[in-house]
Scaffold this motif. Structure first.
Motif, short mmCIF file in Angstrom:
data_model
loop_
_atom_site.label_atom_id
_atom_site.label_comp_id
_atom_site.label_asym_id
_atom_site.label_seq_id
_atom_site.Cartn_x
_atom_site.Cartn_y
_atom_site.Cartn_z
N THR A 44 2.30 -8.45 -10.74
CA THR A 44 1.73 -7.44 -9.86
C THR A 44 0.27 -7.25 -10.24
N MET A 45 -0.61 -7.35 -9.25
CA MET A 45 -2.04 -7.27 -9.52
C MET A 45 -2.70 -6.25 -8.62
N LYS A 46 -3.73 -5.58 -9.17
CA LYS A 46 -4.51 -4.62 -8.39
C LYS A 46 -5.38 -5.38 -7.39
N SER A 47 -5.84 -4.70 -6.38
CA SER A 47 -6.64 -5.36 -5.35
C SER A 47 -8.00 -5.81 -5.87
N THR A 48 -8.42 -5.31 -7.03
CA THR A 48 -9.71 -5.72 -7.59
C THR A 48 -9.58 -6.92 -8.53
N LYS A 86 0.87 -1.18 0.00
CA LYS A 86 0.00 0.00 0.00
C LYS A 86 0.90 1.23 0.00
N PRO A 87 1.14 1.75 -1.19
CA PRO A 87 2.01 2.93 -1.25
C PRO A 87 1.32 4.15 -0.64
N GLY A 88 2.10 5.14 -0.31
CA GLY A 88 1.55 6.36 0.27
C GLY A 88 0.64 7.09 -0.69
N LYS A 89 0.91 6.95 -1.96
CA LYS A 89 0.11 7.62 -2.97
C LYS A 89 -0.29 6.59 -4.02
N GLY A 90 -1.54 6.51 -4.33
CA GLY A 90 -1.98 5.57 -5.35
C GLY A 90 -2.73 4.39 -4.76
N GLN A 91 -3.07 3.47 -5.64
CA GLN A 91 -3.89 2.32 -5.27
C GLN A 91 -3.02 1.19 -4.72
N ALA A 92 -3.56 0.44 -3.77
CA ALA A 92 -2.85 -0.71 -3.21
C ALA A 92 -2.78 -1.82 -4.26
N PHE A 93 -1.73 -2.65 -4.17
CA PHE A 93 -1.58 -3.77 -5.10
C PHE A 93 -0.93 -4.94 -4.38
N THR A 94 -0.97 -6.08 -5.03
CA THR A 94 -0.39 -7.30 -4.48
C THR A 94 0.61 -7.88 -5.46
N ARG A 95 1.81 -8.19 -4.97
CA ARG A 95 2.81 -8.89 -5.79
C ARG A 95 2.67 -10.38 -5.51
N VAL A 96 2.49 -11.15 -6.55
CA VAL A 96 2.32 -12.59 -6.42
C VAL A 96 3.46 -13.27 -7.17
N LYS A 97 4.22 -14.09 -6.44
CA LYS A 97 5.30 -14.87 -7.05
C LYS A 97 4.82 -16.31 -7.11
N TYR A 98 4.90 -16.92 -8.29
CA TYR A 98 4.40 -18.28 -8.45
C TYR A 98 5.38 -19.12 -9.25
#
Length: 188
Positions: free
Chosen positions: A55-59, A31-43
Protein backbone atom coordinates in the motif's frame (compact mmCIF):
# COMPACT_ATOMS: atom_id res chain seq x y z
CA UNK A 1 16.80 5.34 -13.36
CA UNK A 2 13.21 6.12 -14.24
CA UNK A 3 10.45 6.04 -11.68
CA UNK A 4 6.67 5.92 -11.80
CA UNK A 5 4.36 8.07 -9.70
CA UNK A 6 1.24 6.46 -8.28
CA UNK A 7 -0.89 8.14 -10.97
CA UNK A 8 1.21 6.48 -13.70
CA UNK A 9 1.16 2.92 -12.34
CA UNK A 10 -0.68 0.43 -14.57
CA UNK A 11 -1.05 -3.34 -14.82
CA UNK A 12 1.78 -5.04 -16.68
CA UNK A 13 4.44 -2.45 -15.82
CA UNK A 14 7.85 -3.76 -14.80
CA UNK A 15 9.11 -2.31 -11.51
CA UNK A 16 12.06 -2.81 -9.18
CA UNK A 17 11.26 -4.01 -5.63
CA UNK A 18 14.20 -4.52 -3.26
CA UNK A 19 16.52 -4.74 -6.29
CA UNK A 20 14.37 -7.53 -7.77
CA UNK A 21 12.40 -7.10 -11.01
CA UNK A 22 8.64 -7.47 -10.65
CA UNK A 23 5.56 -7.05 -12.81
CA UNK A 24 2.45 -5.25 -11.57
CA UNK A 25 -0.58 -7.54 -11.54
CA UNK A 26 -3.24 -5.27 -10.07
CA UNK A 27 -3.59 -1.68 -8.92
CA UNK A 28 -6.41 -0.21 -6.90
CA UNK A 29 -6.81 3.48 -6.13
CA UNK A 30 -8.60 4.02 -2.81
CA UNK A 31 -9.95 7.35 -1.57
CA UNK A 32 -11.44 6.88 1.85
CA UNK A 33 -14.00 9.32 3.19
CA UNK A 34 -11.56 10.45 5.83
CA UNK A 35 -7.82 10.64 5.38
CA UNK A 36 -5.37 10.62 2.51
CA UNK A 37 -5.89 8.67 -0.72
CA UNK A 38 -3.64 5.66 -1.35
CA UNK A 39 -2.95 3.02 -3.96
CA UNK A 40 -2.77 -0.74 -3.41
CA UNK A 41 -0.27 -2.34 -5.76
CA UNK A 42 -0.15 -6.11 -6.20
CA UNK A 43 2.97 -7.39 -7.96
CA UNK A 44 4.67 -10.67 -8.87
CA UNK A 45 8.43 -11.09 -8.60
CA UNK A 46 9.68 -12.26 -11.98
CA UNK A 47 12.54 -14.42 -10.71
CA UNK A 48 10.66 -16.63 -8.25
CA UNK A 49 6.99 -15.95 -9.02
CA UNK A 50 5.99 -14.88 -5.51
CA UNK A 51 3.08 -12.45 -5.31
CA UNK A 52 3.06 -9.58 -2.84
CA UNK A 53 0.93 -6.54 -2.14
CA UNK A 54 1.99 -3.11 -0.95
CA UNK A 55 0.00 0.00 0.00
CA UNK A 56 1.50 3.31 -1.08
CA UNK A 57 0.59 6.95 -0.57
CA UNK A 58 -0.23 9.03 -3.62
CA UNK A 59 3.07 10.92 -3.21
CA UNK A 60 5.23 7.75 -3.33
CA UNK A 61 6.93 6.43 -6.44
CA UNK A 62 8.20 3.10 -7.78
CA UNK A 63 11.46 2.53 -9.65
CA UNK A 64 11.19 1.19 -13.19
CA UNK A 65 12.93 -2.12 -13.82
CA UNK A 66 15.31 -2.25 -16.74
CA UNK A 67 13.97 -5.51 -18.16
CA UNK A 68 13.51 -6.34 -21.82
CA UNK A 69 11.19 -8.96 -23.30
CA UNK A 70 12.87 -10.37 -26.41
CA UNK A 71 11.68 -12.94 -28.94
CA UNK A 72 14.39 -15.59 -29.13
CA UNK A 73 14.73 -19.05 -30.63
CA UNK A 74 15.60 -21.98 -28.39
CA UNK A 75 18.65 -23.74 -29.81
CA UNK A 76 19.75 -26.53 -27.48
CA UNK A 77 20.41 -27.56 -23.90
CA UNK A 78 23.73 -28.87 -22.67
CA UNK A 79 22.27 -30.16 -19.40
CA UNK A 80 23.32 -27.17 -17.33
CA UNK A 81 22.29 -24.25 -19.56
CA UNK A 82 19.59 -23.64 -22.16
CA UNK A 83 20.86 -21.65 -25.13
CA UNK A 84 18.76 -19.06 -26.99
CA UNK A 85 19.50 -16.94 -30.05
CA UNK A 86 18.08 -13.62 -31.19
CA UNK A 87 16.91 -14.19 -34.81
CA UNK A 88 17.76 -10.61 -35.90
CA UNK A 89 21.17 -10.01 -34.32
CA UNK A 90 22.17 -13.68 -33.89
CA UNK A 91 23.24 -12.82 -30.34
CA UNK A 92 23.17 -15.82 -28.02
CA UNK A 93 22.31 -16.00 -24.32
CA UNK A 94 22.23 -18.93 -21.95
CA UNK A 95 19.66 -19.45 -19.22
CA UNK A 96 20.10 -21.43 -16.03
CA UNK A 97 17.46 -23.78 -14.64
CA UNK A 98 16.23 -21.01 -12.33
CA UNK A 99 15.90 -18.65 -15.30
CA UNK A 100 13.89 -21.20 -17.27
CA UNK A 101 11.02 -21.09 -14.79
CA UNK A 102 9.74 -24.56 -15.72
CA UNK A 103 9.71 -23.90 -19.47
CA UNK A 104 12.38 -26.54 -20.14
CA UNK A 105 9.83 -29.35 -20.16
CA UNK A 106 8.12 -27.91 -23.24
CA UNK A 107 11.17 -27.16 -25.41
CA UNK A 108 12.83 -29.61 -27.78
CA UNK A 109 14.52 -27.23 -30.25
CA UNK A 110 13.82 -24.37 -32.67
CA UNK A 111 10.85 -22.98 -30.70
CA UNK A 112 10.33 -19.24 -30.53
CA UNK A 113 10.14 -18.07 -26.91
CA UNK A 114 9.83 -14.76 -25.10
CA UNK A 115 12.94 -14.32 -22.97
CA UNK A 116 12.94 -11.66 -20.25
CA UNK A 117 16.41 -10.16 -19.89
CA UNK A 118 17.52 -8.20 -16.83
CA UNK A 119 21.02 -6.71 -16.91
CA UNK A 120 21.67 -8.85 -19.99
CA UNK A 121 20.83 -12.14 -18.25
CA UNK A 122 17.71 -14.22 -18.86
CA UNK A 123 15.56 -14.33 -15.73
CA UNK A 124 12.38 -15.81 -17.20
CA UNK A 125 11.52 -17.80 -20.32
CA UNK A 126 7.97 -17.99 -21.62
CA UNK A 127 7.52 -20.91 -24.02
CA UNK A 128 5.08 -20.75 -26.94
CA UNK A 129 1.44 -21.09 -25.87
CA UNK A 130 1.08 -24.40 -27.72
CA UNK A 131 3.73 -27.00 -28.55
CA UNK A 132 3.50 -30.22 -30.54
CA UNK A 133 5.27 -33.12 -28.87
CA UNK A 134 5.44 -36.86 -29.47
CA UNK A 135 4.21 -39.31 -26.83
CA UNK A 136 7.02 -41.69 -25.87
CA UNK A 137 5.18 -43.72 -23.26
CA UNK A 138 1.57 -44.27 -22.30
CA UNK A 139 -0.66 -47.17 -21.34
CA UNK A 140 -3.01 -48.49 -23.99
CA UNK A 141 -6.55 -47.26 -23.55
CA UNK A 142 -8.95 -50.03 -22.60
CA UNK A 143 -12.50 -49.68 -23.85
CA UNK A 144 -14.96 -49.05 -21.05
CA UNK A 145 -12.27 -47.90 -18.60
CA UNK A 146 -13.78 -44.48 -17.94
CA UNK A 147 -14.34 -44.71 -14.19
CA UNK A 148 -11.35 -42.45 -13.47
CA UNK A 149 -12.51 -39.55 -15.62
CA UNK A 150 -11.48 -40.97 -18.96
CA UNK A 151 -7.84 -39.95 -18.95
CA UNK A 152 -4.41 -41.51 -18.61
CA UNK A 153 -0.90 -40.15 -18.04
CA UNK A 154 1.44 -39.85 -21.02
CA UNK A 155 5.16 -39.12 -21.04
CA UNK A 156 6.26 -36.79 -23.83
CA UNK A 157 9.57 -36.70 -25.69
CA UNK A 158 10.82 -33.87 -23.46
CA UNK A 159 10.05 -35.80 -20.27
CA UNK A 160 6.91 -33.87 -19.34
CA UNK A 161 3.90 -35.88 -18.18
CA UNK A 162 0.39 -34.80 -19.19
CA UNK A 163 -3.05 -36.40 -18.93
CA UNK A 164 -4.45 -37.44 -22.28
CA UNK A 165 -7.75 -39.02 -23.37
CA UNK A 166 -7.97 -42.81 -23.64
CA UNK A 167 -8.00 -42.83 -27.47
CA UNK A 168 -4.50 -41.31 -27.72
CA UNK A 169 -1.77 -43.91 -28.27
CA UNK A 170 1.99 -44.09 -27.98
CA UNK A 171 4.10 -42.50 -30.79
CA UNK A 172 1.34 -40.02 -31.67
CA UNK A 173 1.98 -36.28 -31.77
CA UNK A 174 -0.23 -34.12 -29.58
CA UNK A 175 -0.66 -30.39 -29.03
CA UNK A 176 -0.19 -29.24 -25.43
CA UNK A 177 -1.14 -25.90 -23.87
CA UNK A 178 2.02 -24.81 -22.03
CA UNK A 179 0.19 -22.27 -19.85
CA UNK A 180 -1.87 -24.97 -18.12
CA UNK A 181 0.12 -28.08 -19.03
CA UNK A 182 -2.97 -29.78 -20.44
CA UNK A 183 -3.64 -31.82 -23.56
CA UNK A 184 -5.22 -29.70 -26.29
CA UNK A 185 -5.56 -31.82 -29.44
CA UNK A 186 -4.13 -34.67 -31.45
CA UNK A 187 -2.03 -33.58 -34.42
CA UNK A 188 -2.78 -35.31 -37.71
Amino acid sequence: MASYGMNDVKNGMKILVNNQPAVIIDTEYVKPGKGQAFTRVKYRLIKDGRTQEVTMKSTDSLDAADVVDTDMNFMYSDGEYWHFMDPESFEQVQATKAGMGGAEKWLKGEESCVVTLWNGEPIFVQPPNFVELKITETDPGVRGDTSGGGGKPATLETGAVVRVPLFVNQDEVIRVDTRSGEYSARVK
